[in-house]
Motif scaffolding. Structure first.
Motif, PDB file in Angstrom:
ATOM      1  N   SER A   1      -6.558  -5.550 -13.546  1.00 15.12           N
ATOM      2  CA  SER A   1      -5.671  -5.177 -12.299  1.00 15.12           C
ATOM      3  C   SER A   1      -6.363  -5.212 -11.014  1.00 15.12           C
ATOM      4  O   SER A   1      -7.660  -5.262 -10.904  1.00 15.12           O
ATOM      5  CB  SER A   1      -5.500  -3.733 -12.512  1.00 15.12           C
ATOM      6  OG  SER A   1      -4.976  -3.308 -11.374  1.00 15.12           O
ATOM      7  N   TYR A   2      -5.875  -5.725 -10.117  1.00 21.83           N
ATOM      8  CA  TYR A   2      -6.031  -5.812  -8.414  1.00 21.83           C
ATOM      9  C   TYR A   2      -5.674  -4.376  -8.034  1.00 21.83           C
ATOM     10  O   TYR A   2      -4.534  -4.186  -8.223  1.00 21.83           O
ATOM     11  CB  TYR A   2      -5.635  -7.151  -7.953  1.00 21.83           C
ATOM     12  CG  TYR A   2      -6.276  -7.228  -6.489  1.00 21.83           C
ATOM     13  CD1 TYR A   2      -7.256  -8.139  -6.506  1.00 21.83           C
ATOM     14  CD2 TYR A   2      -5.790  -6.568  -5.412  1.00 21.83           C
ATOM     15  CE1 TYR A   2      -8.212  -8.061  -5.343  1.00 21.83           C
ATOM     16  CE2 TYR A   2      -6.510  -6.589  -4.257  1.00 21.83           C
ATOM     17  CZ  TYR A   2      -7.697  -7.327  -4.299  1.00 21.83           C
ATOM     18  OH  TYR A   2      -8.487  -7.384  -3.033  1.00 21.83           O
ATOM     19  N   LEU A   3      -6.484  -3.689  -7.190  1.00 23.58           N
ATOM     20  CA  LEU A   3      -6.095  -2.543  -6.390  1.00 23.58           C
ATOM     21  C   LEU A   3      -5.867  -2.864  -5.104  1.00 23.58           C
ATOM     22  O   LEU A   3      -6.671  -3.432  -4.262  1.00 23.58           O
ATOM     23  CB  LEU A   3      -7.070  -1.710  -6.525  1.00 23.58           C
ATOM     24  CG  LEU A   3      -7.467  -0.974  -7.898  1.00 23.58           C
ATOM     25  CD1 LEU A   3      -8.272   0.288  -7.722  1.00 23.58           C
ATOM     26  CD2 LEU A   3      -6.042  -0.523  -8.764  1.00 23.58           C
ATOM     27  N   GLY A   4      -4.389  -3.015  -4.645  1.00 26.61           N
ATOM     28  CA  GLY A   4      -4.159  -3.535  -3.233  1.00 26.61           C
ATOM     29  C   GLY A   4      -3.487  -2.273  -2.704  1.00 26.61           C
ATOM     30  O   GLY A   4      -3.508  -1.185  -3.046  1.00 26.61           O
ATOM     31  N   SER A   5      -3.037  -2.356  -1.264  1.00 21.42           N
ATOM     32  CA  SER A   5      -2.654  -1.187  -0.502  1.00 21.42           C
ATOM     33  C   SER A   5      -1.380  -0.697  -1.183  1.00 21.42           C
ATOM     34  O   SER A   5      -0.460  -1.462  -1.600  1.00 21.42           O
ATOM     35  CB  SER A   5      -2.305  -1.837   0.762  1.00 21.42           C
ATOM     36  OG  SER A   5      -3.465  -2.218   1.318  1.00 21.42           O
ATOM     37  N   SER A   6      -1.286   0.485  -1.301  1.00 22.69           N
ATOM     38  CA  SER A   6      -0.111   1.081  -1.755  1.00 22.69           C
ATOM     39  C   SER A   6       0.960   1.492  -0.625  1.00 22.69           C
ATOM     40  O   SER A   6       0.501   2.192   0.538  1.00 22.69           O
ATOM     41  CB  SER A   6      -0.368   2.533  -2.575  1.00 22.69           C
ATOM     42  OG  SER A   6       0.783   3.255  -2.765  1.00 22.69           O
ATOM     43  N   PHE A   7       2.279   1.013  -0.687  1.00 24.80           N
ATOM     44  CA  PHE A   7       3.238   1.508   0.230  1.00 24.80           C
ATOM     45  C   PHE A   7       3.627   2.813   0.120  1.00 24.80           C
ATOM     46  O   PHE A   7       4.294   3.656   1.252  1.00 24.80           O
ATOM     47  CB  PHE A   7       4.602   0.689  -0.032  1.00 24.80           C
ATOM     48  CG  PHE A   7       4.283  -0.805   0.239  1.00 24.80           C
ATOM     49  CD1 PHE A   7       4.446  -1.197   1.770  1.00 24.80           C
ATOM     50  CD2 PHE A   7       4.080  -1.987  -0.622  1.00 24.80           C
ATOM     51  CE1 PHE A   7       4.291  -2.589   2.225  1.00 24.80           C
ATOM     52  CE2 PHE A   7       3.737  -3.109  -0.168  1.00 24.80           C
ATOM     53  CZ  PHE A   7       3.992  -3.433   1.246  1.00 24.80           C
ATOM     54  N   ALA A   8       3.262   3.667  -0.984  1.00 20.59           N
ATOM     55  CA  ALA A   8       3.614   5.160  -0.825  1.00 20.59           C
ATOM     56  C   ALA A   8       2.986   5.815   0.268  1.00 20.59           C
ATOM     57  O   ALA A   8       3.217   6.836   0.627  1.00 20.59           O
ATOM     58  CB  ALA A   8       3.289   5.640  -2.201  1.00 20.59           C
ATOM     59  N   PHE A   9       2.035   5.242   0.625  1.00 17.39           N
ATOM     60  CA  PHE A   9       1.254   5.879   1.721  1.00 17.39           C
ATOM     61  C   PHE A   9       1.559   5.597   3.297  1.00 17.39           C
ATOM     62  O   PHE A   9       1.182   6.321   4.094  1.00 17.39           O
ATOM     63  CB  PHE A   9      -0.326   5.457   1.845  1.00 17.39           C
ATOM     64  CG  PHE A   9      -1.367   6.099   0.524  1.00 17.39           C
ATOM     65  CD1 PHE A   9      -1.731   7.287   0.737  1.00 17.39           C
ATOM     66  CD2 PHE A   9      -1.254   5.197  -0.591  1.00 17.39           C
ATOM     67  CE1 PHE A   9      -2.605   7.959  -0.282  1.00 17.39           C
ATOM     68  CE2 PHE A   9      -2.408   5.983  -1.475  1.00 17.39           C
ATOM     69  CZ  PHE A   9      -2.923   6.957  -1.518  1.00 17.39           C
ATOM     70  N   LEU A  10       2.560   4.796   3.391  1.00 16.09           N
ATOM     71  CA  LEU A  10       3.039   4.349   4.469  1.00 16.09           C
ATOM     72  C   LEU A  10       3.694   5.589   5.526  1.00 16.09           C
ATOM     73  O   LEU A  10       3.052   5.822   6.524  1.00 16.09           O
ATOM     74  CB  LEU A  10       4.138   3.140   4.715  1.00 16.09           C
ATOM     75  CG  LEU A  10       3.657   1.921   4.217  1.00 16.09           C
ATOM     76  CD1 LEU A  10       4.846   1.040   4.109  1.00 16.09           C
ATOM     77  CD2 LEU A  10       2.802   1.320   5.382  1.00 16.09           C
TER      78      LEU A  10
END
Length: 458
Positions: A90-99
């Motif tokens: 897995s790659y851990l990228g920025s989560s849009f849930a935090f926007l």
């Protein structure tokens, strides 16, 4: 013939797959295998490209330093691989849930206050991971059946609609070009390029913005070639709790979905690793919040790369994580990314926020949620109105806005009305005992779409 290298560290010492150069028809390169290092590096670079557009949009929209987010994204990916013992690629990228919560927290407490919220969300996810590790993940289905999870995911996207319009309104022409480019790229191109429609749209919108004189390159010239990114320490305020608690629910669904997807594609039983995956993502999010990065999540974009290449080797993700860290140490690169203008962000936000909203609807559709049932109708409808109108309640220092109130409403309506319905003997709606109904962002239907030959279908 394969050769086995022994390693004292879990997740290292990959078995060489076949001749190290090709993948046989019908075969996959499992997490514990790898191709030759040249091929592995190439796949790792694909993962960096796949995560790039979405990962960078989050700091650009929230005003966080892009290089700092990229650094913690790379470090978080390596941490994830270590905690999961190299079994879950897995790659851990920025989560849009935090926007939305980051935007609200920043307006109230500044960037450091938002980072405190990200840290606490990560801590909460670690706690859930510990519970799942020892108690199993079945209880998640009972607390968050698809009708609830779909509502929470949908309301996050819809709550962000005003933010998209504010950016579009500042540069409507550039925003329109960005939107059209993203939409066309998703149907004009095949393979990897087709899955990078976000990045393609941003690049085309950026070029138009440059031609229209909307981009300022002054910071690029003054930036150095090599150095550490900007770090910011978090501050903690009780008022952010109501903003970030709903994010934990979304991150749980995303991580569980990722584990189930990888298990399906590699034909391995990874359920015992679900708790570790949640702990790892929580730890990576805490690390990002402690230094100035965006909260992380497992990335569906990289699921697509694995499905098309049939390479699930965690060695490729080590390459991706290390390369992301290297890019983060190039200040000129970060300064260039930071020049993306507001019109491009508005256009990208319009598409992405809409997709987040519709993702919630897709969860309902794929799990056949019955909206003839009044309970399901209420669970879906009331929270969406709360989020779109951004209902707000204040209790002392804690502020609950649309996303938090909508998420709590979805949970309360489902469980309270279902309990009453059971007592009265009326229809309780969706069965919580259907193990296959767990709402996840990536599932079997997505994998069949990416792999039409049916190699990975169950």
């Amino acid at each position: 013939m394969t050769t086995q290298r022994k390693s004292r560290f879990p997740g290292f010492g990959w078995t060489l797959h076949g001749d190290g150069r090709t993948v046989r028809p019908g075969a996959v390169v499992t997490p514990g295998e790898r191709l030759g290092w040249l091929q592995t590096t190439g796949v790792g670079m694909q993962h960096v490209v796949a995560m790039f557009g979405a990962t960078f949009l989050v700091p650009l929209i929230t005003g966080f330093p892009p290089s700092t987010t990229l650094l913690f994204s790379g470090i978080g990916t390596l941490l994830f691989l270590i905690i999961t013992a190299g079994r879950i690629p897995s790659y851990l990228g920025s989560s849009f849930a935090f926007l939305a919560p980051v935007g609200a927290a920043t307006a109230q407490y500044g960037m450091s206050g938002a980072l405190g919220g990200i840290f606490l969300a990560g801590l909460g996810l670690v706690g859930v991971g510990v519970l799942v590790h020892f108690a199993g993940s079945h209880w998640i289905q009972r607390i968050m059946p698809p009708v609830v999870t779909g509502a929470i995911v949908a309301l996050i996207g819809l709550n962000l609609a005003p933010a998209a319009w504010n950016n579009v309104n500042e540069a409507p022409v550039t925003a329109a070009v960005t939107i059209v480019s993203m939409l066309l790229a998703s149907v004009l191109f095949k393979g990897l390029l087709g899955r990078l429609s976000i990045l393609v749209g941003v690049v085309i919108g950026y070029v138009v913005a440059v031609l229209r004189g909307e981009v300022d390159f002054s910071t690029v010239g003054s930036a150095g070639w090599f150095g550490l990114p900007e770090f910011t320490a978090p501050t903690f305020h009780i008022g952010v709790l109501g903003l970030f608690i709903p994010v934990i629910l979304v991150l749980v669904a995303e991580n569980v979905g990722h584990v189930k997807s990888v298990a399906l594609m590699t034909k391995q039983d990874l359920d015992p690793m679900t708790g570790r995956a949640l702990i790892a993502d929580g730890a990576a999010t805490m690390l990002a919040g402690a230094g100035g990065g965006s909260g992380t999540t497992t990335y569906a974009e990289n699921i697509g790369v694995m499905a098309s290449s049939r390479v699930y080797s965690t060695a490729a993700y080590w390459v991706a994580g290390l390369f992301a860290i290297l890019l983060a140490l190039l200040p000129k690169f970060g300064a260039l990314i930071a020049t993306v203008p507001v019109g491009v962000l508005g256009g990208a936000g319009t598409v992405l926020y809409g997709m987040i909203g519709v993702l919630g609807v897709r969860i309902w559709v794929q799990n056949r949620v019955d909206f003839a049932n009044p309970i399901n109708l209420a669970v879906a409808g009331v929270p969406l109105i709360i989020a779109v109108a951004n209902f707000t309640m204040v209790f002392g220092e804690i502020v609950f806005e649309g996303i938090a109130l909508g998420s709590f409403a979805a949970l309360a309506i489902h469980h309270v009305l279902s309990a009453i319905a059971r007592l009265r003997g009326t229809d309780v709606g969706f069965s919580t005992e259907d193990e296959g109904a767990l709402a996840t962002p990536v599932n079997a239907e997505d994998l069949r779409h990416q792999d039409p030959g049916g190699t990975h279908a169950d």
